[in-house]
Design an enzyme around this catalytic site. Structure first.
Site, PDB file in Angstrom:
ATOM      1  N   ASP A 128      44.584  10.619  62.121  1.00 35.03           N
ATOM      2  CA  ASP A 128      45.208  11.792  61.916  1.00 35.03           C
ATOM      3  C   ASP A 128      45.509  11.876  60.368  1.00 35.03           C
ATOM      4  O   ASP A 128      45.747  13.557  60.820  1.00 35.03           O
ATOM      5  CB  ASP A 128      46.234  11.338  62.992  1.00 35.03           C
ATOM      6  N   GLN A 154      48.578  10.272  70.527  1.00 33.57           N
ATOM      7  CA  GLN A 154      48.731  12.138  70.523  1.00 33.57           C
ATOM      8  C   GLN A 154      50.081  12.637  70.645  1.00 33.57           C
ATOM      9  O   GLN A 154      51.090  12.377  70.997  1.00 33.57           O
ATOM     10  CB  GLN A 154      47.561  12.401  72.027  1.00 33.57           C
ATOM     11  N   LYS A 168      38.540  13.617  72.987  1.00 33.59           N
ATOM     12  CA  LYS A 168      38.781  12.988  72.037  1.00 33.59           C
ATOM     13  C   LYS A 168      37.742  11.685  72.482  1.00 33.59           C
ATOM     14  O   LYS A 168      36.460  11.256  71.378  1.00 33.59           O
ATOM     15  CB  LYS A 168      39.583  12.115  71.284  1.00 33.59           C
TER      16      LYS A 168
HETATM   17  N1  GUN Z   1      48.598  17.657  68.729  1.00 28.24           N
HETATM   18  C1  GUN Z   1      48.464  18.344  68.192  1.00 28.24           C
HETATM   19  N2  GUN Z   1      47.833  18.500  67.404  1.00 28.24           N
HETATM   20  C2  GUN Z   1      47.522  16.938  67.072  1.00 28.24           C
HETATM   21  C3  GUN Z   1      46.762  16.534  66.455  1.00 28.24           C
HETATM   22  O1  GUN Z   1      45.569  16.401  65.480  1.00 28.24           O
HETATM   23  N3  GUN Z   1      46.563  14.678  66.167  1.00 28.24           N
HETATM   24  C4  GUN Z   1      47.215  13.769  67.538  1.00 28.24           C
HETATM   25  N4  GUN Z   1      47.852  13.104  66.967  1.00 28.24           N
HETATM   26  N5  GUN Z   1      48.454  15.514  68.031  1.00 28.24           N
HETATM   27  C5  GUN Z   1      47.743  16.088  68.160  1.00 28.24           C
END
Ligand code: GUN
Length: 280
Positions: free
Chosen positions: A119, A96, A52
């Site tokens: 998100d 996350q 990311k």
């Molecule tokens: N963990 C697995 N997929 C995601 C996601 O799309 N965003 C976040 N913040 N955590 C995750």
């Protein structure tokens, strides 16, 4: 052999569109910045967070990362979110998941300002998606919509079967496919006659988290098969929820793992962080 939907190529197209948008905003003196919070040392989460940050760099979004120890208290995370909510220089906040067990995930997600919830996990954004008003949309399902659109697949009037009812993928996916005028069925672990239902799908979206569970016997000839899985096979090799070798000869279109849905999640996160308010 089914046509391959190349998520790597499509995600790059989108990242380049985001990059152009971000550079135009910069000319107007507007900078975009994402704060990424990672708690603990889950290896998969560390890889996601690293990717990311690299994505942000590629499109010209500034990123700040907060990598906190496993024993960080809920209170500390909540006060960090409060600080980032109030920071005018930060327009996106991402926590996350999964979080360590002693932390209430719902409470943490609820604390993020919906206007910075890139998100799309905050109930306000989930609600906006459900009633069709503007807001941030969850990145993986929105990435799947882009895979379909950029592959010239029109979902209108099609039967879309989704296996999986998670808040991150299955439920928002169903709302997005409704918005595309598809007829939607959601299946899950308690569904009776799963295989028969899947065989009626024009578009089959699989998000169950079980390696290679869906083989050719679940697929109608010519169907579009989207594999959201990120699993390991019996040899420890990365694979999806779909048995690619079996399904590729029956389906009309198929996404590979890796290189299908995976790269789209980050592309859509970057899109959201850049504003998420323009056509792709
Ligand atoms: N963990 C697995 N997929 C995601 C996601 O799309 N965003 C976040 N913040 N955590 C995750």
């Amino acid at each position: 052999m089914a046509e391959l939907i190349d998520g790597k190529k499509i995600s790059l197209l989108i990242k380049d569109e985001v990059k152009d948008h971000v550079s135009k905003l910069k000319e107007e003196g507007k900078e975009k910045a994402l704060a990424v919070i990672l708690v603990g040392e889950d290896p998969a989460s560390q890889v996601y967070v690293r990717n990311k940050k690299a994505g942000c760099e590629y499109v010209g979004i500034r990123s700040e990362s907060y990598e906190l120890p496993e024993d960080t208290s809920e209170e500390e995370i909540l006060s960090l979110i409060d600080r980032l909510n109030a920071d005018d220089k930060i327009n996106g906040i991402l926590v996350q998941l999964p979080l360590p067990k002693h932390i209430d995930e719902d409470k943490v997600l609820l604390r993020i300002d919906p206007k910075k919830d890139v998100d799309g996990f905050h109930p306000v954004n989930v609600g906006n998606l459900s009633i069709g008003t503007p807001g941030f949309i969850s990145c993986t399902p929105n990435g799947i919509i882009q895979l379909l659109k950029k592959s010239g697949i029109n979902a209108e009037g099609k039967h879309c079967v989704i296996i999986g009812r998670s808040n991150i993928v299955g439920k928002p996916m169903a709302n997005l496919m409704l918005r595309e005028n598809a007829t939607v069925t959601i299946c899950h672990s308690k569904t009776v006659n799963l295989k028969e239902i899947c065989k009626t799908a024009d578009i089959l979206i699989v998000a169950i988290g079980r390696a290679k569970m869906v083989d050719a016997s679940y697929v109608k000839p010519g169907a579009v098969v989207i594999d959201v899985g990120m699993d390991r096979d019996e040899n420890g090799k990365l694979c999806g929820d779909v048995d690619f070798e079996s399904v590729k000869d029956v389906a009309g279109y198929i996404t590979p793992v890796p290189g299908g849905v995976g790269p789209m999640t980050i592309a859509m996160l970057l899109y959201n962080t850049s504003g998420g308010d323009y056509d792709l």
